[in-house]
Design an enzyme around this catalytic site. Structure first.
Site, PDB file in Angstrom:
ATOM      1  N   TYR A  49       0.426  -1.495  -0.187  1.00 41.09           N
ATOM      2  CA  TYR A  49       0.099  -0.035  -0.084  1.00 41.09           C
ATOM      3  C   TYR A  49       0.410   1.416  -0.227  1.00 41.09           C
ATOM      4  CZ  TYR A  49      -4.097  -3.018   1.003  1.00 41.09           C
ATOM      5  OH  TYR A  49      -5.066  -3.512   1.051  1.00 41.09           O
ATOM      6  N   GLY A  56     -17.228   3.665  -4.400  1.00 42.83           N
ATOM      7  CA  GLY A  56     -17.363   5.467  -4.414  1.00 42.83           C
ATOM      8  C   GLY A  56     -18.394   5.350  -5.080  1.00 42.83           C
ATOM      9  N   VAL A  72     -16.463  -1.779   0.281  1.00 48.30           N
ATOM     10  CA  VAL A  72     -18.133  -1.938   0.582  1.00 48.30           C
ATOM     11  C   VAL A  72     -19.339  -0.993  -0.421  1.00 48.30           C
ATOM     12  CG1 VAL A  72     -17.411  -3.186   2.526  1.00 48.30           C
ATOM     13  CG2 VAL A  72     -17.672  -1.078   2.915  1.00 48.30           C
TER      14      VAL A  72
END
Length: 340
Positions: free
Chosen positions: A57, A214, A210
């Site tokens: 990341y 967006g 989830v």
């Protein structure tokens, strides 16, 4: 913020997990250190203790930032990170699930996180070259060494995970206690095999995506721009119909679409800790307010209906009335099955 047990373990983790893939600007859309700390502090002040990162990341910056943020109270936080993704492009042994990369990657993560141990260490994805026993024995060695407390697995077929945990159980090795998968109103494929497997094996589920990158906030319905390209399935006609329903539900409930999307996942799956992330602290504060309400059953039914998928073979076949008659001798409705 309440706490849940991480699968069959006794580890207590907060009911929302903070995703830190946005910590760092190396990928062009994240947060700088100042904003990342504000996001972290907002989550911690709300009672959250469960943190998710990975070796790749933002080129390692996510782990570095996180290590600085938790340093003052390391033992309070449940830190999870992952391995599998490459740390050096062009070098095949700097990536993958094999033992050499596993050990190298965990040691590098420990350095970036400025810690002696990782609470939950995830296999980031299955790459179909490393034998199951090599992965599970390597992970068990890390647990026995004290560098790792628990192990989880992400983005992997259910049959691989089932085989891995059965092998670990038979040999007395550490089993996967948690599953990380994409799951949302836009992506319900995990309902076919992964989520039923997790329930059967008593694995916690920490879904990512989830809010559909967006898309479920309704931003693309309003013509706004974002990092999801126009040709993405998250912006298809079907996805737009689902996003529109989420927006309408949010208006009816007096909440935001983000909160509706998160709570649908929270109420749809047992033992779930959705991963929520943000580029700005205001976005996280919005997400945290999902804890303040419950979606009514009739509205859950609407959301389920607009986003439903075909489970396909053998699931549709086995749930048909003909098969119920054949397998239960006409007594299906008279048998109370606590395993469902």
């Amino acid at each position: 913020m309440k706490f849940k047990l991480l699968g069959k373990s006794g580890l207590r983790v907060s009911e929302l997990c903070l995703g830190t893939m946005t910590f760092g600007t190396e990928w062009g859309w994240g947060a700088d250190k100042h904003e990342s700390k504000k996001i972290f502090e907002a989550y911690a002040n709300a009672g959250g203790n469960f943190l998710d990162t990975a070796n790749r990341y933002t080129e390692g910056t996510s782990e570095t930032f996180l290590g600085d943020f938790i340093a003052a109270d390391r033992d309070h936080f449940v830190v999870s990170t992952k391995y599998t993704l490459y740390d050096r492009n062009g070098d095949p042994n700097y990536a993958g699930n094999h033992r050499k990369n596993m050990i190298r990657s965990v040691n590098e993560s420990l350095k970036r996180l400025h810690t002696d141990y990782i609470d939950v260490f995830w296999v980031h994805m299955w790459e179909f070259t490393t034998p199951v026993d090599e992965v599970m024995r390597g992970l068990d060695d890390l647990v026995r060494s004290g560098k790792v407390h628990y192990v989880g697995i992400s983005d992997t077929p259910a049959w691989v995970i089932s085989r891995s945990n059965m092998l670990a159980e038979l040999r007395g090795w550490s089993q996967f206690v948690a599953l990380q998968v994409e799951y949302s109103l836009l992506q319900r494929g995990a309902e076919r095999d992964l989520l039923p497997m997790a329930k059967t094996l008593d694995m916690a589920v920490t879904p990512w995506g989830v809010i559909g990158g967006g898309a479920l906030t309704g931003k693309y319905l309003r013509g706004e721009t974002g990092r999801v390209p126009e040709n993405s399935l998250r912006r298809s006609e079907r996805s737009s119909d689902i996003a529109q329903e989420v927006v309408e539900v949010a208006q009816e409930l007096g909440v935001t679409p983000t909160q509706v999307a998160i709570n649908w996942v929270r109420q749809r799956v047992s033992n779930v800790m959705p991963i929520v992330g943000a580029k700005r602290v205001e976005q996280l504060q919005d997400s945290l307010k999902c804890l303040d309400f419950v979606i009514p059953d009739e509205i859950m039914t609407r959301l389920n209906e607009v986003s439903k998928i075909e489970l396909g073979f053998p699931h549709d076949f086995l749930s048909s009335e003909g098969m119920k008659q054949s397998a239960f001798a006409g007594m299906y409705d008279n048998i109370i099955n606590h395993r469902l």
